[in-house]
Design a protein around this motif. Structure first.
Motif, PDB file in Angstrom:
ATOM      1  N   ARG A 204       7.135 -16.390   9.761  1.00  0.00           N
ATOM      2  CA  ARG A 204       6.305 -18.006   8.753  1.00  0.00           C
ATOM      3  C   ARG A 204       5.317 -18.583  10.201  1.00  0.00           C
ATOM      4  N   GLU A 205       4.341 -18.384   9.971  1.00  0.00           N
ATOM      5  CA  GLU A 205       2.976 -20.183  10.610  1.00  0.00           C
ATOM      6  C   GLU A 205       3.126 -21.211   9.492  1.00  0.00           C
ATOM      7  N   ASN A 206       4.248 -22.003   9.856  1.00  0.00           N
ATOM      8  CA  ASN A 206       3.851 -23.139   8.877  1.00  0.00           C
ATOM      9  C   ASN A 206       1.954 -23.600   8.748  1.00  0.00           C
ATOM     10  N   ALA A 207       1.136 -23.359   9.895  1.00  0.00           N
ATOM     11  CA  ALA A 207      -0.021 -24.146  10.029  1.00  0.00           C
ATOM     12  C   ALA A 207      -1.409 -23.518   8.839  1.00  0.00           C
ATOM     13  N   LYS A 208      -0.108 -22.053   8.381  1.00  0.00           N
ATOM     14  CA  LYS A 208      -1.185 -21.525   7.994  1.00  0.00           C
ATOM     15  C   LYS A 208      -0.691 -21.327   6.118  1.00  0.00           C
ATOM     16  N   ASN A 209       0.878 -22.190   6.155  1.00  0.00           N
ATOM     17  CA  ASN A 209       1.135 -21.805   4.859  1.00  0.00           C
ATOM     18  C   ASN A 209       1.024 -20.488   4.523  1.00  0.00           C
ATOM     19  N   THR A 210       1.943 -20.173   5.339  1.00  0.00           N
ATOM     20  CA  THR A 210       1.581 -18.363   5.452  1.00  0.00           C
ATOM     21  C   THR A 210       3.435 -17.318   6.102  1.00  0.00           C
ATOM     22  N   VAL A 211       4.014 -16.706   5.189  1.00  0.00           N
ATOM     23  CA  VAL A 211       4.847 -16.018   5.488  1.00  0.00           C
ATOM     24  C   VAL A 211       4.643 -14.849   5.920  1.00  0.00           C
ATOM     25  N   TYR A 212       5.696 -13.619   6.839  1.00  0.00           N
ATOM     26  CA  TYR A 212       5.044 -12.264   7.368  1.00  0.00           C
ATOM     27  C   TYR A 212       6.797 -11.511   6.805  1.00  0.00           C
ATOM     28  N   LEU A 213       5.890 -10.116   6.827  1.00  0.00           N
ATOM     29  CA  LEU A 213       7.019  -9.099   6.832  1.00  0.00           C
ATOM     30  C   LEU A 213       6.256  -8.093   7.309  1.00  0.00           C
ATOM     31  N   GLN A 214       7.212  -7.729   8.677  1.00  0.00           N
ATOM     32  CA  GLN A 214       6.244  -6.725   9.093  1.00  0.00           C
ATOM     33  C   GLN A 214       7.179  -5.386   9.316  1.00  0.00           C
ATOM     34  N   MET A 215       6.897  -4.788   8.518  1.00  0.00           N
ATOM     35  CA  MET A 215       7.894  -2.891   8.669  1.00  0.00           C
ATOM     36  C   MET A 215       7.500  -2.453   9.258  1.00  0.00           C
ATOM     37  N   ASN A 216       8.103  -1.725   9.986  1.00  0.00           N
ATOM     38  CA  ASN A 216       7.734  -0.633  10.889  1.00  0.00           C
ATOM     39  C   ASN A 216       8.715   0.383  10.214  1.00  0.00           C
ATOM     40  N   SER A 217       8.653   1.792  10.839  1.00  0.00           N
ATOM     41  CA  SER A 217       9.601   2.813  10.847  1.00  0.00           C
ATOM     42  C   SER A 217       9.465   3.112   9.331  1.00  0.00           C
ATOM     43  N   LEU A 218       8.686   2.743   8.497  1.00  0.00           N
ATOM     44  CA  LEU A 218       9.170   3.149   7.453  1.00  0.00           C
ATOM     45  C   LEU A 218      10.152   4.566   6.593  1.00  0.00           C
ATOM     46  N   LYS A 219      10.637   4.042   5.612  1.00  0.00           N
ATOM     47  CA  LYS A 219      11.431   5.233   4.850  1.00  0.00           C
ATOM     48  C   LYS A 219      11.057   5.501   3.543  1.00  0.00           C
TER      49      LYS A 219
ATOM     50  N   GLY B 173       1.331  -1.446   0.413  1.00  0.00           N
ATOM     51  CA  GLY B 173      -0.339  -0.198  -0.187  1.00  0.00           C
ATOM     52  C   GLY B 173       0.736   1.372  -0.260  1.00  0.00           C
ATOM     53  N   SER B 174       0.273   2.320   0.256  1.00  0.00           N
ATOM     54  CA  SER B 174       0.183   3.510   0.312  1.00  0.00           C
ATOM     55  C   SER B 174       0.977   4.494   1.419  1.00  0.00           C
ATOM     56  N   LEU B 175       1.678   4.357   2.124  1.00  0.00           N
ATOM     57  CA  LEU B 175       1.659   5.461   3.521  1.00  0.00           C
ATOM     58  C   LEU B 175       2.608   6.652   3.753  1.00  0.00           C
ATOM     59  N   GLN B 176       3.199   7.081   4.845  1.00  0.00           N
ATOM     60  CA  GLN B 176       3.476   8.367   4.710  1.00  0.00           C
ATOM     61  C   GLN B 176       5.174   7.849   5.699  1.00  0.00           C
ATOM     62  N   PRO B 177       6.394   8.223   5.689  1.00  0.00           N
ATOM     63  CA  PRO B 177       6.899   7.754   6.667  1.00  0.00           C
ATOM     64  C   PRO B 177       6.829   8.002   7.979  1.00  0.00           C
ATOM     65  N   GLY B 178       7.610   6.639   8.481  1.00  0.00           N
ATOM     66  CA  GLY B 178       7.380   6.181  10.224  1.00  0.00           C
ATOM     67  C   GLY B 178       6.444   5.364  10.546  1.00  0.00           C
ATOM     68  N   GLY B 179       5.506   5.191   9.276  1.00  0.00           N
ATOM     69  CA  GLY B 179       4.256   4.408   8.932  1.00  0.00           C
ATOM     70  C   GLY B 179       5.126   2.535   9.189  1.00  0.00           C
ATOM     71  N   SER B 180       3.557   1.529   9.337  1.00  0.00           N
ATOM     72  CA  SER B 180       3.829   0.085   9.514  1.00  0.00           C
ATOM     73  C   SER B 180       3.166  -0.777   8.515  1.00  0.00           C
TER      74      SER B 180
ATOM     75  N   VAL C 261       4.674  -0.729  -1.644  1.00  0.00           N
ATOM     76  CA  VAL C 261       5.005  -0.323  -1.004  1.00  0.00           C
ATOM     77  C   VAL C 261       5.305   1.086  -1.770  1.00  0.00           C
ATOM     78  N   THR C 262       4.765   1.946  -1.141  1.00  0.00           N
ATOM     79  CA  THR C 262       5.441   3.566  -1.680  1.00  0.00           C
ATOM     80  C   THR C 262       4.742   4.005  -0.521  1.00  0.00           C
ATOM     81  N   VAL C 263       5.879   4.554  -0.168  1.00  0.00           N
ATOM     82  CA  VAL C 263       6.371   5.322   1.454  1.00  0.00           C
ATOM     83  C   VAL C 263       6.739   6.440   0.425  1.00  0.00           C
ATOM     84  N   SER C 264       5.457   7.850   1.146  1.00  0.00           N
ATOM     85  CA  SER C 264       5.615   8.647   0.288  1.00  0.00           C
ATOM     86  C   SER C 264       5.382  10.582   1.438  1.00  0.00           C
TER      87      SER C 264
END
Length: 124
Positions: free
Chosen positions: A72-87, A10-17, A120-123
């Protein structure tokens, strides 16, 4: 064949998650090392993070260390990337990737399967 589908961009401002998700289809991801890569316009695809089968070994690019978390959550067959303090410089298309290798890897050419990417757009 492993099918990977990313979501959560998505699109968000710097510092977002944001939290990106990568869902697997066709095969269980539990026996695959998983990685996240990103590609900004005019630049090569670069490593972001990787995680071993069990989650016991994790690598991060220096540019995201302390801000991003791969899991990762193997039971859900899913991997995640939590991104904080975006630049601003985190702006890119983010790709999920999988490899049957035994060990987590930073090398993009070691990954066999790739998702279609999520923007991912940080602006400001």
């Amino acid at each position: 064949q492993v099918l990977l589908v990313e979501s959560g961009g998505g699109s968000l401002q710097p510092g977002g998650s944001l939290r990106l998700s990568c869902a697997g289809a066709g095969r269980t991801l539990s026996r695959y090392v998983m990685g996240w890569f990103r590609q900004a316009p005019g630049r090569e695809r670069e490593f972001v993070a990787s995680i071993s089968w069990s989650g016991g070994t994790i690598y991060y690019a220096d540019s995201v260390k302390g801000r991003f978390t791969i899991s990762r959550e193997n039971a859900k067959n899913t991997v995640y990337l939590q991104m904080n303090s975006l630049k601003l410089e985190d702006t890119a298309v983010y790709y999920c990737a999988a490899t049957p290798n035994l060990y987590a890897s930073r090398g993009r050419y070691e990954y066999e399967y790739w998702g279609q990417g999520t923007q991912v757009t940080v602006s400001s």
